[in-house]
Design an enzyme around this catalytic site. Structure first.
Site, mmCIF file in Angstrom:
data_model
loop_
_atom_site.group_PDB
_atom_site.id
_atom_site.type_symbol
_atom_site.label_atom_id
_atom_site.label_comp_id
_atom_site.label_asym_id
_atom_site.label_seq_id
_atom_site.Cartn_x
_atom_site.Cartn_y
_atom_site.Cartn_z
ATOM 1 N N GLU A 326 0.830 -1.152 0.104
ATOM 2 C CA GLU A 326 0.380 -0.061 0.046
ATOM 3 C C GLU A 326 0.813 1.429 -0.148
ATOM 4 O O GLU A 326 1.888 1.588 0.770
ATOM 5 C CB GLU A 326 -1.011 0.102 1.245
ATOM 6 C CG GLU A 326 -2.031 -0.920 1.361
ATOM 7 C CD GLU A 326 -2.996 -0.861 2.400
ATOM 8 O OE1 GLU A 326 -4.023 -1.406 2.641
ATOM 9 O OE2 GLU A 326 -2.505 -0.153 3.424
ATOM 10 N N CYS A 327 0.638 2.137 -0.779
ATOM 11 C CA CYS A 327 1.092 3.659 -0.912
ATOM 12 C C CYS A 327 2.671 3.371 -0.968
ATOM 13 O O CYS A 327 3.301 3.261 -1.824
ATOM 14 C CB CYS A 327 0.252 4.355 0.284
ATOM 15 S SG CYS A 327 0.558 6.034 0.045
ATOM 16 N N GLY A 328 3.298 4.011 0.188
ATOM 17 C CA GLY A 328 4.720 3.590 0.280
ATOM 18 C C GLY A 328 5.389 2.483 0.032
ATOM 19 O O GLY A 328 6.363 2.424 -0.623
ATOM 20 N N LEU A 330 4.055 0.529 -2.428
ATOM 21 C CA LEU A 330 4.007 0.573 -3.847
ATOM 22 C C LEU A 330 5.079 1.503 -4.229
ATOM 23 O O LEU A 330 5.542 0.732 -5.390
ATOM 24 C CB LEU A 330 2.541 1.209 -4.021
ATOM 25 C CG LEU A 330 2.609 1.838 -5.594
ATOM 26 C CD1 LEU A 330 2.639 0.609 -6.419
ATOM 27 C CD2 LEU A 330 1.106 2.521 -5.932
ATOM 28 N N CYS A 488 -1.426 -1.101 -4.392
ATOM 29 C CA CYS A 488 -2.214 0.175 -4.557
ATOM 30 C C CYS A 488 -1.829 1.199 -3.720
ATOM 31 O O CYS A 488 -1.027 1.225 -2.685
ATOM 32 C CB CYS A 488 -3.645 -0.317 -4.300
ATOM 33 S SG CYS A 488 -3.972 -0.771 -2.794
#
Length: 543
Positions: A326-328, A330, A488
């Site tokens: 997730e986020c970081g 990714l 994501c």
């Protein structure tokens, strides 16, 4: 037991520093305090949990619904003598324009007494009008009192107290001076997380000192001081499910995980094995990989320097290891991160580059719809154990097949030919068919907050989510699907109908099962059975 909502008239009123100091001051007295945070947030809960000595829990009616909020609050508040809920934005603010998910609504629903933080800078008598407005706007909210924050001095405090006492029926619980040393360092996405701060313990101690010196704790504690029901039960694993090992990045870079999500992973049968992306040279023995959010851009040089781990991750991901990021996470799995014109090499498992922008790219709640390409199975009741599934699988296989003609299409090709091809050759699909029907059309409510954009993705990139509200990766999609990897920008919570933790563990278990089947199917039946039994008994299924 006292239950407080720490709130303000608006954001940046000092709620977080007050709540951290209050939790720490209560804990100093040997009192048990359970912290909560309203809404989606990782950073404030990390500080609150460290101050209280127990994990902070998020209460988010928009994502999980009121039933889950009530259940979580009841469960965890019953284990402590005091509950401190830090609100978000202002007391009467929320996503819904009718206030149905506001901090005031949360106070009503959970029976919380509001501690109203009022920023006193630049005002004196007018502070009473501000307090009256907050009180009159929703008369159903019960107030524990007012705390005057950022007070200029003794004369200023006297005027403020006189105005509140003369014009309202609210009691003044304290007055905190305007002291820069009480602030927690901030950067582009809010406070610096406690896992990154080398000075976290001293910062918390300073905040506790301020609360003890400037707030009438005796008056607050007198509101409720009862015994707690200490329930130390650990999450129960789903019966019949064989455990899997999931490596989880937990260090000074990655720390954005909701405690209930980690517990949901464990309940689904996952053993979580932490590793450090800055210091470890290889991934620990694991069946799957989880990398949550964080600030990889702030430690990009250190991540780049750990080339050994980056290479190990790339090799295992390319070989088919199930991954959720997730986020970081990714960003870390992309080819590179660019920030302030400097470019840093990352893992390279995702054929794209993360580029930091000056303003947020995605911020707030998101609404997503599954495209049907997400490789995880739908959430379902516990299935048969790995041993049962494997025995059933082997029962349908011939005793022996020629080495050049396997009995089934393997999920993993030999080492010289990876299971899935790079994204620039999308015509090569994995050799195995999915063991489940895709959850096409399922909607998910989550949240995002990122300054980075993912650039250079191939045109034929597959996505697990269609974005209905928010930004995601490109404004219309989120969740790169690449082999067994799903990454994501959205942060999910395993609450309500979105049981992502259960689904991910089920997917890791399914991949593990296929790996076992691939290893034993070409063996004579007796040898296969013996080796399978030994592997299950010793845990040597994990590579």
């Amino acid at each position: 037991m006292a239950r407080w909502l720490v709130c303000g008239a608006r954001r940046s009123s000092g709620k977080t520093t007050f709540a951290i100091g209050l939790c720490a001051a209560l804990a100093r007295r040997g009192l048990s305090v359970q912290p909560f945070k309203k809404g989606p947030d990782y950073i404030d809960p990390m500080w609150l949990g460290r101050a209280a000595g127990r994990a902070c829990r998020n209460l988010d009616p928009h994502v999980s619904g009121w039933d889950d909020v009530h259940a979580a609050f009841t469960r965890f508040s019953s284990r402590a003598q005091f509950s401190v809920v830090e609100g978000n934005l202002g007391l009467h603010d929320g996503l819904a324009t009718d206030g149905s998910d506001s901090n005031a609504a949360l106070a009503r629903e959970l029976g919380l007494s509001a501690i109203l933080l009022l920023d006193a800078q630049g005002t004196s008598r007018g502070i009473a009008a501000l307090a009256l407005g907050q009180q009159a706007f929703d008369p159903t909210v019960r107030f524990a009192g007012v705390v005057l924050n950022r007070v200029g001095g003794a004369r200023h405090e006297a005027k403020l107290r006189d105005a509140i006492e003369r014009h309202t029926d609210l009691r003044v619980l304290g007055a905190i001076p305007n002291d820069a040393s009480l602030a927690i360092a901030e950067r582009h996405i809010g406070l610096v997380p406690s896992n990154e701060s080398d000075d976290a313990a001293r910062t918390i101690a300073r905040l506790a000192d301020a609360i003890e010196s400037h707030v009438d704790l005796a008056q607050l504690i007198g509101d409720g001081h009862g015994p707690a029901q200490f329930d130390r039960a650990r999450p129960e694993r789903d019966a019949g499910d064989e455990p899997v090992r999931i490596a989880i990045a937990r260090d000074q870079v990655f720390g954005f995980y909701y405690p209930d999500d980690l517990e949901a992973l464990q309940a689904a049968g996952a053993e979580l094995v932490a590793f450090d992306t800055l210091r470890d040279g290889a991934l620990p023995r694991a069946d799957g990989l989880l990398i949550g959010g964080g600030f990889p851009e702030s430690r990009a040089a250190g991540l780049q320097a750990n080339a050994a781990l980056r290479a190990d991750l790339k090799r295992k991901i390319d070989s088919g290891m199930p991954v959720y990021a997730e986020c970081g996470g990714l960003m870390y799995l992309s080819r590179s991160i660019t920030w302030n014109t400097a470019r840093y090499e990352m893992v390279g498992a995702i054929a794209a580059d993360a580029v930091m922008r000056a303003r947020p790219v995605g911020r707030g709640y998101v609404r997503l719809r599954e495209t049907g390409l997400l490789p995880w199975p739908p959430a379902q009741p516990p299935a048969q154990s790995l041993a049962q599934s494997l025995a059933q699988s082997l029962a349908h296989e011939p005793a022996h097949e020629p080495a050049h003609e396997p009995a089934h299409e393997p999920a993993h090709e030999p080492a010289h030919e990876p299971e899935h091809e790079p994204e620039h050759e999308p015509e090569h699909e994995p050799e195995h068919e999915p063991a489940h029907e895709p959850a096409h059309g399922t909607e998910v409510v989550a949240h995002e907050f990122h300054y980075s954009a993912l650039e250079g993705l191939p045109d034929d990139t597959r996505f697990g989510f269609e974005v209905l509200r928010g930004h995601g990766i490109d404004g219309t999609h989120d969740g790169v699907v690449q082999g067994n990897l799903f990454a994501c920008y959205a942060h999910q919570r395993s609450v309500g109908t979105n049981r992502w933790a259960q689904r991910f563990v089920a997917f890791v278990r399914a991949c593990k099962l296929r790996t076992v089947a691939d290893r034993v199917v070409e063996q004579p039946a007796g040898v296969a059975a013996q080796r399978t039994a030994h592997a299950l008994a010793t845990g040597s299924l994990v590579e």
